[in-house]
Design an enzyme around this catalytic site. Sequence first.
Site: not given
Ligand code: C5J
Length: 228
Positions: A24, A72, A129, A132, A158, A162
């Site tokens: 992501d 995402e 996707k 997460k 993060t 995810c």
């Molecule tokens: C990810 C989020 N990619 N923090 N998404 O961690 O919503």
Amino acid sequence: MVQIPAQPYEFALDPDKAALLIIDMQRDFVEPGGFGAALGNDVSLLRSAIAPLEALLAAARQAGLFIMHTREGHKPDLSDLHETKRIRGRGAMTIGDRGPMGRILVIGEPGHDIIPELYPVAGEPVIDKPGKGAFYNTELSDIIAERGLTQLIVCGVTTEVCVHTTVREANDRGIECLVLSDCTASYFPDFHVAALRMIAAQGGIFGWVSDSQSAIAALAEPAEPADS
Ligand code: C5J
């Protein structure tokens, strides 16, 4: 096998059965005006992962490691978006709303795309996707099975959301995960540290943690045969 110094102990990388999975690294998370900002986060905190990831990506491409990227996001009609996720946060802007980078977290919009520094090249699958975790409602399991992969180097953002969800999903599927601390980041620096500790704690309950320099050095080494 190539040994990579790691926590809780060294990670024996088998480059023929491993892939780099970058989670992501999208404009919606790291640039102002996207999903991360809509949730009230300081998106600049994620940018520390970009330079180490650029170096890692170059080394992985040079070494011929299989590379995958995730994004995402949701279909334009939002048919793959749970209402519970859409309304979460009670912010003024949410998924599907129009912001400065197009509709937030919607496939095909500028904000949904991967940042230019880490843009995929031909032969690197990009897995869309809706959740997460990178396994939920995606083709990732099929790709892993088809290629006989047993190890993932997991990076991206993060750390505690995810990246962590994906590592937990992979671990439950018998896949060994190595997470590189400087190639992941969080809007919450203390969560980043805690999330990495959780992975390597209890003898590596979810996997291993190392850093980009150690991984890059290992990728430059010729691999020893797996049974030596
Ligand atoms: C990810 C989020 N990619 N923090 N998404 O961690 O919503």
